[in-house]
Design an enzyme around this catalytic site. Sequence first.
Site, PDB file in Angstrom:
ATOM      1  N   THR A 107      47.031  83.533  17.334  1.00  0.00           N
ATOM      2  CA  THR A 107      47.587  84.760  17.892  1.00  0.00           C
ATOM      3  C   THR A 107      47.372  85.929  16.930  1.00  0.00           C
ATOM      4  OG1 THR A 107      49.252  83.471  19.026  1.00  0.00           O
ATOM      5  CG2 THR A 107      49.737  85.794  18.712  1.00  0.00           C
ATOM      6  N   PHE A 133      43.297  82.795  27.848  1.00  0.00           N
ATOM      7  CA  PHE A 133      44.497  82.610  27.022  1.00  0.00           C
ATOM      8  C   PHE A 133      44.178  83.051  25.605  1.00  0.00           C
ATOM      9  CE2 PHE A 133      47.367  80.551  24.115  1.00  0.00           C
ATOM     10  CZ  PHE A 133      48.605  80.666  24.740  1.00  0.00           C
ATOM     11  N   ARG A 136      50.541  84.636  22.342  1.00  0.00           N
ATOM     12  CA  ARG A 136      51.782  85.053  22.997  1.00  0.00           C
ATOM     13  C   ARG A 136      52.578  86.126  22.274  1.00  0.00           C
ATOM     14  NH1 ARG A 136      54.247  80.322  26.255  1.00  0.00           N
ATOM     15  NH2 ARG A 136      52.777  78.627  25.987  1.00  0.00           N
ATOM     16  N   ASP A 218      36.740  84.693  21.365  1.00  0.00           N
ATOM     17  CA  ASP A 218      37.890  83.927  20.883  1.00  0.00           C
ATOM     18  C   ASP A 218      37.476  82.459  20.813  1.00  0.00           C
ATOM     19  OD1 ASP A 218      40.150  82.387  20.681  1.00  0.00           O
ATOM     20  OD2 ASP A 218      41.382  83.616  22.019  1.00  0.00           O
ATOM     21  N   GLN A 221      39.991  77.829  19.970  1.00  0.00           N
ATOM     22  CA  GLN A 221      39.996  76.424  20.405  1.00  0.00           C
ATOM     23  C   GLN A 221      38.607  75.791  20.406  1.00  0.00           C
ATOM     24  OE1 GLN A 221      42.012  73.765  23.919  1.00  0.00           O
ATOM     25  NE2 GLN A 221      43.022  75.559  23.211  1.00  0.00           N
ATOM     26  N   LYS A 247      43.265  77.389  14.473  1.00  0.00           N
ATOM     27  CA  LYS A 247      43.440  75.956  14.751  1.00  0.00           C
ATOM     28  C   LYS A 247      42.851  75.039  13.690  1.00  0.00           C
ATOM     29  CE  LYS A 247      44.215  76.259  19.704  1.00  0.00           C
ATOM     30  NZ  LYS A 247      45.610  75.961  19.973  1.00  0.00           N
ATOM     31  N   GLU A 527      39.423  49.637  -0.505  1.00  0.00           N
ATOM     32  CA  GLU A 527      38.433  50.444  -1.219  1.00  0.00           C
ATOM     33  C   GLU A 527      39.078  51.637  -1.939  1.00  0.00           C
ATOM     34  OE1 GLU A 527      35.511  49.553  -1.705  1.00  0.00           O
ATOM     35  OE2 GLU A 527      34.878  48.245  -0.080  1.00  0.00           O
TER      36      GLU A 527
HETATM   37  N1  PLP Z   1      43.303  81.743  21.694  1.00  0.00           N
HETATM   38  C1  PLP Z   1      42.974  80.561  22.221  1.00  0.00           C
HETATM   39  C2  PLP Z   1      41.669  80.390  22.916  1.00  0.00           C
HETATM   40  C3  PLP Z   1      43.854  79.486  22.135  1.00  0.00           C
HETATM   41  O1  PLP Z   1      43.520  78.308  22.667  1.00  0.00           O
HETATM   42  C4  PLP Z   1      45.091  79.670  21.470  1.00  0.00           C
HETATM   43  C5  PLP Z   1      46.059  78.560  21.373  1.00  0.00           C
HETATM   44  O2  PLP Z   1      46.063  77.618  22.120  1.00  0.00           O
HETATM   45  C6  PLP Z   1      45.380  80.913  20.913  1.00  0.00           C
HETATM   46  C7  PLP Z   1      44.464  81.931  21.042  1.00  0.00           C
HETATM   47  C8  PLP Z   1      46.663  81.129  20.184  1.00  0.00           C
HETATM   48  O3  PLP Z   1      46.660  80.445  18.961  1.00  0.00           O
HETATM   49  P1  PLP Z   1      48.018  80.107  18.161  1.00  0.00           P
HETATM   50  O4  PLP Z   1      48.819  79.184  19.004  1.00  0.00           O
HETATM   51  O5  PLP Z   1      47.556  79.496  16.862  1.00  0.00           O
HETATM   52  O6  PLP Z   1      48.725  81.375  17.891  1.00  0.00           O
END
Ligand code: PLP
Length: 765
Positions: A107, A133, A136, A218, A221, A247, A527
């Site tokens: 985000t 997406f 948020r 973006d 993911q 991520k 190991e």
């Molecule tokens: N952008 C994409 C494509 C995502 O899949 C996500 C999270 O699922 C985000 C942004 C937001 O990332 P975060 O949850 O690390 O704030």
Amino acid sequence: MGTNLIELENTYTSGVYGKRPVAIVRGQGATLWDAEGRSYIDCMAGHGVANIGHGRSEIAAALAAQAQRLITCPEVVYNDVRARLLERLAQITPAGLEHFFLCNSGTEAVEGAFKFARLATGRTGIVATLRGFHGRSMGALSATWEKHYREPFAPLVPDVSHIRYNDLSAAEAAITDNTAAVIIELVQAEGGVHVAQEAYVQGLAALCRERGALLIIDEIQTGFGRTGTLFACEQYGVEPDILCLAKSLAGGVPMGAVCLGQRVMESGRVTRGAHGSTFGGNPLACAAALATLDVLERENLATRAVELGEHARERLRSIQSPLIREVRGRGLLIGIELSKRVQPYLEALCERGVLALPAGPNVLRLLPPLVISQEQLDQAIDIISEILTGSTSSVPLPEVVPVQNREVDLLQRMLTIPSLSRQEGALARYLVEQARQMGLHAYIDEVGNFVASTHAELDGQQPVVLLGHMDTVPGNIPVRIENGLLFGRGAVDAKGPLAAFICAAARVASGGAPARPIVVVGAVEEEAATSRGARGVVNRYQPSACIIGEPSSSQAVTIGYKGRLLIDGCVSHQSSHSAGPLQSSNEVATAFWERVRRHADEWNQEHAGASTFAALLPSLRRINSEHDGLEERTSFTIGYRLPPNFDIAALREQLQRWAYTDDIHLIFSGEEVAFQTNRAIPLARAFMAAIRATGGQPTFKNKTGTSDMNVVGPVWGQNIVAYGPGDSRLDHTPNEHIRVDEYTHAIDVLEHVLHETASQREIAL
Ligand code: PLP
């Protein structure tokens, strides 16, 4: 325990998450365990964070080392690890992206991207896509499409519009001379796993350029190997103006990055004070990111994502279920669109030990760690198939294969399942399933060892324990049989011996349970210096006899292993001029090593004569030096092979004295005493007889390395040998292979030995 945890979280959590009723407490590779010890195949990867898998020792080690040096260091001063990470990001991200703003989540990366885009263009508009997406927080949320996420928080950031995805004419109409940027995902992940078309992405890039808007991709993911290349944009031939990452960047440690291209930097508006973050670019996350990128590259995980992704989609497409509308995706980002709501199916999967994700209301999303084994992925697909077809088993019945082929097949399949130390979960699960099919009682114990037994309970009896190990050293060797030789990492050390143990125990069990239980253990972490698997069983059994699974050749038994002492040393000095009188840290460290070597030579002349087994053998395993202009540091690792009855404490004291005078800091690790039994023990005699009875010429060996015999021998006593097929000179080499006929001979020998030792209730030790 799990229920308590769930209640506790439910009492105090914010309540914004819809949760599944499992409390996950541990992970390894693509396996997760809940508080009750139940295992799950992970097809969530922490929402795409754990691309390199769980429980990675490389990340733990990088974090531990960095945490001891420096955890926090804001970007208003410079930092060594951060500098290295920035350089690395410039090397691996697409051409043109050479400047980076580091932050702590996806985000934040999107928020940063919007701020930089507005700054660089002097415009305000953001064009996003339907089903997109992006996070948020208020800015990122404005670009996220799903109205349930957005509407309660209106009014959001103005000038954000949403257009149809994969529709260039919609973009033509939407991009105006007030558009600062267009933001897209190359696979819309949360929005239902929709893959962008190449012509669309290329057209969009050209359109943005033509109209003075920036293209933000973006890849929060899709990045870090998920779709088959390090970044998905490599597959589209486009260079974004801004790339958002997060991520998987730091292997699970929170971190994000806004990668800035020339059009942003050349605007001249990204200046002091434009943006900032207290935690952004902290050394801890930077160290984890560097270690993560090493793993991704070394294990070629992007290619793995392509191969496993194709395999999975093909298998999923062949499932005959009216519930499945479409299977789509790229690499290991897979969507199965259903004709019904997905939630009940996710719950059913969870009950059956598979953790998967939704992508919108009716798409089942699989997002496993890229290290998932094919067997684990297949197992997850079998369970999905069962749930979506309502059948109890979609697994084809096993063909009736002749016993000998089945035994070779077992080893061959074991070789195809990667099982580095601390990543043995997938192999353990496979072995449990196989051992059960072969008539043994099998389970995974609390430290992760595979255990199979001829008896459901030991009932106080002293079993015959066959202690092999599952883990291998790194190095992928393609598994194949050529001219009677079976190639693969672990063929010799020590999957060959372990497979032979399982087969021999199964042969004995097929004639009815023997008088004395036979327990086969496939230990974890042999190991690694930890030997966690062997330490986990050493107090569990009091065996009447023990066979350690290590290669000795099918015609020899090993009766002794040398001991080991590992020493990590470190010396640091203030930098001085190389022409000056002071010794450098490198000179101090190498002088220390010379002293160690001379001391061993002298000791050997006095005590060992010509025998290598009786000799003190030091080796310089590693030496590294670093220099940052203020301080120079040399660190090194010395490994000793120790003879039997050696006074380790005296050696440690001696080394400490030398280290003290030279100002070297020493840490002792991985200490193991040598262990030797003798040729007259009942087990050794049973092996001699068995090797002769099967047409071989028996011999005895002592080994200069160590094995789990060093761990259990001192506790379990003298009736112990190491045995297993394979030439130990091939251990850990790129040419590791085993002769198939030697492997089957070893099973014959073991079967004889087990009949002899497990048929008697009492054994004279
Ligand atoms: N952008 C994409 C494509 C995502 O899949 C996500 C999270 O699922 C985000 C942004 C937001 O990332 P975060 O949850 O690390 O704030």
